[in-house]
Motif scaffolding. Structure first.
Motif, PDB file in Angstrom:
ATOM      1  N   ARG A 159      17.975  23.687 -14.567  1.00 43.90           N
ATOM      2  CA  ARG A 159      17.818  23.609 -16.174  1.00 43.90           C
ATOM      3  C   ARG A 159      18.609  25.209 -16.531  1.00 43.90           C
ATOM      4  N   GLN A 207      19.663  28.835 -21.334  1.00 40.22           N
ATOM      5  CA  GLN A 207      20.049  28.215 -22.703  1.00 40.22           C
ATOM      6  C   GLN A 207      19.053  26.492 -23.033  1.00 40.22           C
ATOM      7  N   GLU A 208      18.830  26.144 -21.879  1.00 36.50           N
ATOM      8  CA  GLU A 208      18.361  25.135 -21.835  1.00 36.50           C
ATOM      9  C   GLU A 208      16.426  25.422 -22.066  1.00 36.50           C
ATOM     10  N   THR A 233      15.700  27.071 -25.416  1.00 30.97           N
ATOM     11  CA  THR A 233      15.403  26.468 -26.415  1.00 30.97           C
ATOM     12  C   THR A 233      14.678  25.644 -26.931  1.00 30.97           C
ATOM     13  N   ALA A 234      13.786  25.582 -25.110  1.00 33.56           N
ATOM     14  CA  ALA A 234      11.717  24.479 -25.004  1.00 33.56           C
ATOM     15  C   ALA A 234      11.660  26.022 -25.687  1.00 33.56           C
ATOM     16  N   GLU A 252      11.469  28.193 -27.867  1.00 34.16           N
ATOM     17  CA  GLU A 252      11.780  27.539 -29.208  1.00 34.16           C
ATOM     18  C   GLU A 252      10.356  26.911 -30.579  1.00 34.16           C
ATOM     19  N   ARG A 253      10.326  25.570 -29.352  1.00 33.46           N
ATOM     20  CA  ARG A 253       9.572  24.585 -29.303  1.00 33.46           C
ATOM     21  C   ARG A 253       8.064  24.658 -29.449  1.00 33.46           C
ATOM     22  N   ASP A 291      13.876  37.530 -22.273  1.00 31.80           N
ATOM     23  CA  ASP A 291      14.325  35.897 -22.445  1.00 31.80           C
ATOM     24  C   ASP A 291      14.236  35.945 -20.704  1.00 31.80           C
ATOM     25  N   GLU A 295       8.981  28.326 -19.753  1.00 36.35           N
ATOM     26  CA  GLU A 295       9.918  28.645 -21.253  1.00 36.35           C
ATOM     27  C   GLU A 295       8.221  29.139 -22.246  1.00 36.35           C
TER      28      GLU A 295
END
Length: 270
Positions: A98, A101-102, A105-106, A108-109, A174, A191
């Motif tokens: 991965r 950025q992937e 993005t994960a 954030e959920r 990050d 993540e």
């Protein structure tokens, strides 16, 4: 960035050329895209502060040679150019690693509280798992806490040399995404680290300073203001990293008291 910082893209420290293990280390190092600096352990925090003030990326103190190798391995473990695996025409190909950025993005959920509880239940079972209530320690009973990745864990002496890397982000939360750090044993996937660290930065100004092969060290700008707040935070940290209690403080009260006394947080997974 490497030129700007005066950092060399060198082979893994201490690796002699010639054997299969050395070739693997060289492949891991070649796949690692971030500049690395090496300094004496007693200068590591000062170097981190200099790099963080300079900008142009977020510095992370990794610790010594063994920790660097583990960080490199975690970054490239799913990269088949580094760790080749035999192909099977009857099975789908291995997915590519991965991207940062992937992973971001994960993150954030993720709803932090629910996800930490889910991971804890998965590790220990869904039956109620209650810690005994402990005594709140006296101030003199709380050991001093600081950065750990620059020191020998057994003696407390500074390491002769410590490695730092600089990640292409200004947000320390990050870091786990850029290092692909975690997702082994009870250690959460990258993540989840990102989501948790974002939450703690918003609430306590927490920033990631050190990440070795199995340790994360954070520094905060605001401590919990009350015992109730500190206990709630200690419970959250216990769900995130149960070893700091089960193999450390044994109950939440000493952990919570330490959170009120120190600007440094320590997490460790075996």
């Amino acid at each position: 960035m490497a030129a700007m910082l005066g950092l060399a893209r060198h082979s893994v420290a201490g690796a002699a050329a010639g054997g299969p293990q050395d070739e693997m280390l060289e492949r891991m190092r070649a796949a690692f895209p971030y500049p690395i600096a090496t300094v004496p352990g007693q200068r590591a925090l000062a170097e981190w502060q200099k790099l963080s003030r300079r900008g142009g990326g977020w510095p992370i103190i990794i610790s010594g040679d063994e920790a660097l190798e583990r960080v490199l391995e975690q970054y490239s473990i799913d990269d088949r150019s580094v760790f080749p695996m035999p192909t099977n025409p009857d099975l789908p190909p291995f997915p590519a690693p991965r991207t940062p950025q992937e992973i971001l993005t994960a993150a954030e959920r993720i709803e932090v509280g629910a996800e930490l509880q889910r991971l804890f239940d998965h590790e220990y079972g869904e039956d109620p798992f209650e810690l005994e209530k402990g005594e709140w320690p006296q101030p003199h009973e709380i050991g001093s806490m600081g950065l750990s990745v620059d020191k020998d864990i057994l003696t407390g002496a500074y390491l002769d040399k410590v490695h730092l890397c600089v990640l292409p982000t200004e947000d320390s939360a990050d870091a786990a995404a850029y290092l692909r750090w975690g997702n082994w044993n009870a250690c959460p996937p990258p993540e989840v680290h990102v989501a948790v660290h974002r939450k703690w930065h918003a609430e306590y100004g927490a920033q990631v300073v050190g990440m070795s092969g199995d340790v994360i060290g954070m520094r905060v700008t605001r401590r919990p203001a009350s015992r109730g707040e500190a206990l709630a935070l200690a419970q959250e940290q216990y769900l995130y990293c149960s070893d700091i209690v089960l193999q450390g403080t044994e109950t939440l009260e000493p952990l919570a008291a330490g959170l009120m006394e120190s600007d440094w947080w320590y997490f460790w997974w075996d």
